[in-house]
Design a protein around this motif. Structure first.
Motif: not given
Length: 297
Positions: A81-85, A257-262, A283-286, A293-295
């Motif tokens: 499974x690959x989750x990507x924005x 995630x489109x923006x990494x933890x860094x 867009x809405x935070x959710x 962010x795949x979260x």
């Protein structure tokens, strides 16, 4: 053999060769280079992409996905499974380039390609078919061609009796089989909006997956799900929940995630942090957390 020589050795050899021999040597060198490129493109997915898509902008996530695809092709990975924005090349990779490359390597195998709608699936099928029929592809995979009596956009065969079959979620798959099943973004924006009021919409997709693509998989075959996250009840969520509760398929999950933890963008060569931040604010935070962010925790 000339391919055992380094460039300096070859230049020296050409310089020392009689004039009448140089043309012959240059022809041999060109042929060896062509063979090297061909073998590399057959084994290296990113190199294949670069040969058939010269304008491709490579990112680190593409190189990681490429290694996963190569492992699937070798039979080392069976459930991925690959989750990507959005707009990070997931569909071009999974629904267009991967099927073409896989069938070039294994022209006797069967691919089942699933997208959200039949129209979208057939659109990708047309692109894959046209790529297989192109001169660039023939240079990399000589001898792998479309069967002359089977060239429909969503259903066609190779001249080695391999098969490509495209279907939309909910479509009939009776009588079909797949050595490689690719499921690309099975949920739509519209479904996600409706699911805010009726989450059971996601259940329909999962139910179809278990009665359709999962049962159509050939023994020893592989499944790749590539999608943007929407909900804990989306296909990724339900597949993983079932695996945890019931055993069976064991999935490798890769989340980008489109923006990494860094704080840096995943694909800075294409998406700047400023552009991603502009999307985040609009867009809405959710939706940002799920889709980009795949979260969904």
């Amino acid at each position: 053999m000339l391919d055992d020589f380094n460039p300096e050795d070859i230049e020296a050899l050409l310089a020392a060769a009689p004039k009448e021999e140089k043309t012959k040597l240059l022809g041999i060198i060109d042929e060896l280079n062509t063979r090297k490129d061909r073998v590399k493109a057959q084994d290296d997915f990113i190199y294949f992409v670069q040969q058939v898509w010269p304008d491709f902008i490579s990112g680190s996530h593409h190189r990681r996905i490429a290694k996963i695809f190569e492992a699937v092709a070798r039979g080392e990975k069976k459930r991925v499974i690959i989750n990507l924005g959005p707009r990070h090349t997931k569909s071009e990779f999974a629904s267009y380039l991967l099927p073409a490359w896989f069938l070039g390597k294994y022209p006797k195998k069967k691919i089942m390609q699933v997208s959200n709608t039949a129209e979208l699936a057939e659109g990708f099928g047309r692109k894959v078919r046209n790529l297989v029929d192109s001169e660039d592809y023939q240079r990399i995979f000589p001898g792998v061609e479309l069967r002359t009596d089977s060239k429909a956009a969503g259903r066609w065969n190779t001249n080695k009796n391999g098969e490509y079959y495209a279907a939309g979620v909910g479509g009939t798959l009776t009588g079909r089989g797949g050595d490689l099943v690719i499921i690309d973004d099975p949920h739509s924006e519209n479904e996600a909006v409706q699911a805010e009021f009726n989450p059971e919409i996601y259940d329909k997709v999962y139910s179809w997956y278990t009665s359709g693509p999962r049962q159509r998989l050939q023994p020893g075959g592989a499944i790749i799900i590539v999608m943007t996250r929407w909900s804990l009840r989306d296909l990724t969520g339900q597949v993983l929940e079932s695996s945890a509760a019931n055993g069976g398929d064991k999935w490798e999950v890769i989340e980008f995630p489109a923006i990494l933890p860094s704080g840096k963008p995943l694909w800075p060569e294409f998406w700047s942090l400023e552009e991603l931040d502009a999307v985040r604010k609009e867009i809405p935070p959710s939706k940002w957390q799920a889709q980009y962010q795949q979260d969904r925790k």
